[in-house]
Scaffold this motif. Structure first.
Motif, PDB file in Angstrom:
ATOM      1  N   GLU A  32       0.826  -1.207   0.000  1.00 27.76           N
ATOM      2  CA  GLU A  32       0.000   0.000   0.000  1.00 27.76           C
ATOM      3  C   GLU A  32       0.863   1.260   0.000  1.00 27.76           C
ATOM      4  O   GLU A  32       0.601   2.212  -0.737  1.00 27.76           O
ATOM      5  N   SER A  33       1.915   1.270   0.823  1.00 29.19           N
ATOM      6  CA  SER A  33       2.747   2.470   0.910  1.00 29.19           C
ATOM      7  C   SER A  33       3.550   2.677  -0.366  1.00 29.19           C
ATOM      8  O   SER A  33       3.794   3.812  -0.785  1.00 29.19           O
ATOM      9  N   TRP A  34       3.966   1.561  -1.016  1.00 29.47           N
ATOM     10  CA  TRP A  34       4.696   1.721  -2.269  1.00 29.47           C
ATOM     11  C   TRP A  34       3.790   2.314  -3.347  1.00 29.47           C
ATOM     12  O   TRP A  34       4.200   3.203  -4.096  1.00 29.47           O
ATOM     13  N   PHE A  35       2.562   1.828  -3.425  1.00 28.12           N
ATOM     14  CA  PHE A  35       1.625   2.375  -4.392  1.00 28.12           C
ATOM     15  C   PHE A  35       1.388   3.861  -4.114  1.00 28.12           C
ATOM     16  O   PHE A  35       1.321   4.679  -5.030  1.00 28.12           O
ATOM     17  N   ALA A  36       1.259   4.194  -2.824  1.00 26.99           N
ATOM     18  CA  ALA A  36       1.064   5.599  -2.478  1.00 26.99           C
ATOM     19  C   ALA A  36       2.265   6.436  -2.898  1.00 26.99           C
ATOM     20  O   ALA A  36       2.124   7.576  -3.361  1.00 26.99           O
ATOM     21  N   ALA A  37       3.465   5.855  -2.764  1.00 20.02           N
ATOM     22  CA  ALA A  37       4.672   6.575  -3.161  1.00 20.02           C
ATOM     23  C   ALA A  37       4.700   6.846  -4.658  1.00 20.02           C
ATOM     24  O   ALA A  37       5.327   7.798  -5.119  1.00 20.02           O
ATOM     25  N   GLN A  38       4.015   5.997  -5.429  1.00 28.27           N
ATOM     26  CA  GLN A  38       3.939   6.205  -6.877  1.00 28.27           C
ATOM     27  C   GLN A  38       2.740   7.053  -7.274  1.00 28.27           C
ATOM     28  O   GLN A  38       2.481   7.256  -8.461  1.00 28.27           O
ATOM     29  N   GLY A  39       2.004   7.527  -6.274  1.00 24.61           N
ATOM     30  CA  GLY A  39       0.828   8.333  -6.568  1.00 24.61           C
ATOM     31  C   GLY A  39      -0.352   7.521  -7.043  1.00 24.61           C
ATOM     32  O   GLY A  39      -1.176   8.007  -7.827  1.00 24.61           O
ATOM     33  N   PHE A  90      -9.438  -5.619  -6.782  1.00 27.00           N
ATOM     34  CA  PHE A  90      -9.029  -6.953  -7.225  1.00 27.00           C
ATOM     35  C   PHE A  90      -7.538  -7.178  -6.976  1.00 27.00           C
ATOM     36  O   PHE A  90      -7.119  -8.319  -6.767  1.00 27.00           O
ATOM     37  N   GLN A  91      -6.737  -6.097  -6.974  1.00 24.12           N
ATOM     38  CA  GLN A  91      -5.314  -6.269  -6.668  1.00 24.12           C
ATOM     39  C   GLN A  91      -5.127  -6.654  -5.206  1.00 24.12           C
ATOM     40  O   GLN A  91      -4.355  -7.565  -4.883  1.00 24.12           O
ATOM     41  N   ARG A  92      -5.829  -5.964  -4.320  1.00 30.95           N
ATOM     42  CA  ARG A  92      -5.737  -6.334  -2.894  1.00 30.95           C
ATOM     43  C   ARG A  92      -6.227  -7.765  -2.668  1.00 30.95           C
ATOM     44  O   ARG A  92      -5.657  -8.508  -1.868  1.00 30.95           O
ATOM     45  N   GLU A  93      -7.286  -8.149  -3.381  1.00 31.90           N
ATOM     46  CA  GLU A  93      -7.824  -9.505  -3.230  1.00 31.90           C
ATOM     47  C   GLU A  93      -6.800 -10.534  -3.694  1.00 31.90           C
ATOM     48  O   GLU A  93      -6.628 -11.589  -3.070  1.00 31.90           O
ATOM     49  N   ALA A  94      -6.101 -10.235  -4.821  1.00 31.93           N
ATOM     50  CA  ALA A  94      -5.072 -11.151  -5.305  1.00 31.93           C
ATOM     51  C   ALA A  94      -3.930 -11.261  -4.307  1.00 31.93           C
ATOM     52  O   ALA A  94      -3.403 -12.362  -4.054  1.00 31.93           O
TER      53      ALA A  94
END
Length: 877
Positions: free
Chosen positions: A63-70, A76-80
């Motif tokens: 989650e934090s990496w995605f946030a760092a990329q904006g 479905f990504q979280r579910e995977a």
């Protein structure tokens, strides 16, 4: 994943905050914090949990990496991620560009960040169907590792991987390996393969829709069964964007009932439109619009930043590239061509140019269909019919290849009936009517190859490997008799080759395991392991040694020294041929031949054919409610006036008497492969009762039978559905289809591929490949030997089955017969060829006259038919 509005550099802030905290802890002497500051330190055995991380200072989460990329992850990504962290397997089906790669990748990275999976050996095996995808995928997988503090290495292993890199991987595999089915088979041929894959934590099969329906997909199934033997609870995930039978596709991949099917639904705009010609004409024929659409295509390219122009064949790609360059010479260096026969360096240059936005347009074939990420691409133009809804959606997804961006594809019809087809394709795509794909059943040539591969690797016990092989969808029904035949054939060449030592490829060793007993046999198998099918081709090279790519040997064989042909977007003059290499020079002559590669005619899919019939039903009811139908209204109304329109509940049958004989036109809309079988079958059944010689022409919409003899087609068709004597009867179908064709010749040609896969025919040493003539001669010799002395050879039966299933599309032929029997027949005796009959006439004429003569003859025929239409010629009697 949704992209957030621009804001502060969150990633920089996150990393700085983390580093400051680690330094503070290090100053206080916390040994755990010191270990985190040096993440490259590897502890413990491969696969063991990491013990050098501080629970207070966890590395960044997904989650934090995605946030760092904006960005914000999709649901479905979280579910995977949750499913993979729980050790489950499944199939993820999501829109092109939706983020499938990180949906499965971060599931594994989450386990690594939690200390469940450590580095120090192969942890993720990523299988891709195309070498062109491998480097792009590797870059995407490597991107988050440094930010997450994971000291993992990402490697690529394909046929393009250099010797030095293969040697490094031979000593130690990276944590993440991107590879192809063929290269994976080569790894399984290593004696230490069980140790190589011991720490494997996840396998991902990318673009599963591209693999499931062919032998390379079967190769993947067998490799996965082998890996599951090494790691029984190994999680496996497939990724796909365009599949209609998801449950079946997941079972083919996993061969288990507890898989997870995830569908990533995101709001992604898709725009499909048609580039309409000013005057499509009322008498279409294949390609008659074609290059006449060049100026409209140029305007579309000019209006966009970067465009992909897709064609269905390499020949078309060469023609369109040359036409664009001639019309816009100022675009030299800004446009390029890309197809599978070009040299790897050429393809790499084109792909890099697309990524960097340096190219205005690329003319391509299916070599750019799959998930390479070209963000600058704004427009896709599809020249000709895409032949299927899935292919159209796949190609459309090459534009706007990111969440939130619009994907736009414009259909460029090459004849008037493709305009109707374009409207049908758009409606089918919006309705989500995507084609189903099924795995081949028991291709024994692939199994023979796999058995030798496993014997060369770890060796095997017969019953153990049988159980492993049955743990696949394609071989779940393999019988003991078939398995015994496979072992016997791999062990001594079967009943007819047992006297030749080179065909004794496996033998039972003293420990009871089958192994490869001969070093020379082992070397030859390693050089051809993974080979599924490959056209015999020649290298095309300039005199200075620079390579342009590969071209089919059969095309070069028709040329003489000094002849000019077009290849790789250039006009080339043949200088000489030496050792499977065609040496060329730039040509000064303007007229040039264009190579015609084999196997380039794709049949219309069933879903798209049904959608076209639905459009024709609407036209028959007076509904012309789309730009495409409005434009083709004169053609369709003339077809209805002179004959009738085909439809979902109506089979149109036409007959015509001419100076050439008596023609029968039938429009089942079953695709060109099934139509060839149907036409041959009907000709054979008529010929058994009434001696006659037939000429056959087929296209995707129907077929023509022309006989010089006077045949009462109305009488024959009045009882066509009779279950005992009718032309469409099911009884005796298989025998009649085989008898109606030169089935022996077709099977012999198919056997050449089977013999190569099964290891009977050695394709040659590196730099010294055998020619097509040598391969054909060798495989023909085996074919005749087996037929005379080993009639029970299962590879012969497989060749016959593949002819029926693949070349004639027997299942679709059988379904078409059943459908035709149930339809109301609209029989019309014509006074002149109709708009639907005309393209079939042209298909037949193509085989009889030269290109120049054909163009003149077509022009005269069209002028005569237009004059009749203008004169108000009436409906048939």
């Amino acid at each position: 994943m949704r992209r957030l509005p621009p804001g502060p550099n969150v990633g920089t802030q996150l990393r700085a905050r983390r580093n400051r905290a680690m330094r503070e802890e290090a100053k206080r002497g916390d040994p755990a914090a010191t270990a985190v500051v040096a993440p490259a330190t590897r502890r413990g055995a491969p696969g063991s949990p990491r013990t050098n991380r501080s629970p207070q200072l966890a590395l960044p989460s997904a989650e934090s990496w995605f946030a760092a990329q904006g960005m914000v992850p999709f649901g479905f990504q979280r579910e995977a991620w949750a499913c993979i962290e729980a050790g489950r397997s499944g199939l993820l089906h999501a829109t092109t560009g939706a983020g499938k790669t990180y949906a499965v990748y971060f599931g594994l990275l989450g386990r690594a960040l939690a200390g469940v999976v450590a580095g120090g050996g192969l942890r993720l095996l990523w299988i891709t169907p195309m070498r062109a995808l491998a480097a792009d995928t590797a870059r995407a997988l490597e991107a988050p590792l440094a930010d997450l503090g994971l000291p993992w290495q990402v490697g690529v292993r394909t046929g393009d991987t250099g010797a030095a890199e293969r040697a490094r991987q031979g000593r130690r595999l990276p944590e993440v390996l991107v590879t192809t089915p063929e290269s994976l088979s080569l790894l399984l041929a290593r004696a230490d393969c069980e140790q190589l894959f011991a720490g494997l934590a996840l396998v991902v099969v990318d673009e599963w829709h591209e693999l499931i329906g062919n032998k390379r997909g079967v190769q993947v199934q067998l490799a996965l069964a082998r890996l599951r033997r090494f790691t029984p609870r190994l999680p496996v995930w497939g990724l796909s964007a365009t599949l209609g039978n998801l449950d079946e596709a997941m079972r083919a991949l996993l061969h288990r009932a507890d898989g997870v099917l995830l569908q990533g639904r995101i709001d992604k705009a898709l725009v499909l439109d048609t580039l309409l010609p000013e005057d499509p004409g009322r008498f279409p024929w294949g390609g008659h619009l074609g290059i006449r659409m060049l100026e409209p295509v140029l305007r579309e390219i000019d209006a966009a930043g970067t465009s992909l122009v897709f064609t269905n064949t390499r020949s078309q790609a060469e023609i369109w590239y040359q036409a664009i360059l001639q019309a816009r010479p100022q675009w030299a260096g800004l446009i390029a061509i890309h197809h599978g026969s070009l040299d790897r360096e050429v393809r790499d240059w084109v792909e890099l140019g697309l990524k960097q936005g340096r190219l205005k347009a690329v003319v391509a074939t299916s070599s750019l269909d799959l998930g390479v990420d070209f963000l600058p691409v704004e427009r896709v133009l599809q020249v000709g019919s895409a032949k299927g809804v899935a292919r159209l959606l796949q190609r459309a997804g090459r534009s706007g290849h990111a969440p939130g961006r619009v994907s736009r594809a414009t259909l460029v019809p090459t004849h008037a009936l493709e305009i109707v087809e374009a409207a049908a394709a758009r409606r089918a795509a919006v309705a989500g009517r995507v084609e189903a794909r099924s795995a081949p059943v028991k291709p024994l040539d692939v199994l023979v190859q796999h058995v030798v591969t496993v014997a060369l690797g770890t060796g095997f016990v017969g019953d153990d490997l049988l159980a492993e092989v049955r743990d696949t969808a394609s071989f779940a029904g393999l019988t003991h008799e078939e398995w015994d035949w496979v072992l016997d054939f791999a062990g001594r060449g079967g009943a007819s080759l047992n006297a030749y030592p080179e065909y004794r490829r496996i033998a039972r060793a003293d420990d009871g395991r089958y192994r490869v007993p001969d070093a020379q046999v082992a070397r030859r198998h390693r050089m051809s392991v993974g080979t599924i099918v490959a056209d015999a081709s020649m290298v095309v090279r300039f005199g200075n040694g620079s390579r342009l790519g590969h071209i089919e040997e059969s095309f070069i064989a028709r040329l003489r020294k000094g002849d000019v042909f077009t290849f790789a977007g250039r006009r080339l003059e043949l200088v000489r041929v030496h050792e499977m290499t065609a040496f060329v020079a730039p040509a000064k002559k303007r007229r040039a031949s264009v190579p015609r590669w084999a196997g380039t005619k794709m049949p219309l899919s069933g879903e798209l054919a049904d959608a076209v019939l639905a459009e024709l039903d609407g036209a028959a009811a007076g509904r012309f409610d789309s730009p495409e139908l409005s434009l083709t209204r004169p053609l369709l109304e003339l077809q209805a006036r002179w004959s009738a329109l085909p439809g979902r509940g109506r089979l149109l049958v036409e007959s015509l008497r001419s100076r050439e004989g008596r023609s029968l036109f039938v429009y089942p809309f079953a695709g060109r492969h099934a139509h060839l079988g149907l036409a041959s079958l009907i000709a054979y059944r008529v010929g058994r009762s009434q001696p006659a010689t037939f000429s056959i022409a087929v296209n995707d919409y129907g077929f023509e039978l022309l006989a010089a003899e006077d045949i009462d087609w109305r009488r024959w068709w009045s009882r066509a559905a009779d279950p005992d004597h009718g032309l469409l009867r099911e009884a005796g179908l298989l025998d009649d289809v085989l008898a109606s064709l030169n089935a022996g010749e077709l099977a012999q040609r198919r056997f050449r591929e089977i013999a190569r896969v099964a290891g009977l025919v050695f394709p040659g040493y590196p730099g010294q490949p055998k020619s097509m003539r040598q391969l054909q001669a060798s495989s023909s010799l085996f074919f005749e030997v087996f037929r005379k002395y080993d009639a029970g050879n299962l590879l012969l039966a497989q060749a016959e089955r593949e002819v029926l299933e693949q070349e004639l599309d027997l299942d679709r032929l059988r379904a078409a017969l059943a459908r035709m029997r149930a339809l109301a027949v609209a029989y019309r005796h014509l006074q002149q060829p109709t708009p639907f009959a005309f393209p079939l006439l042209v298909e037949r004429l193509r085989e009889q006259v030269s290109t120049e003569e054909l163009a003149d003859r077509i022009a005269r025929m069209v002028a005569d038919l237009e004059q009749r239409a203008a004169a108000g010629a009436g409906a048939p009697p």
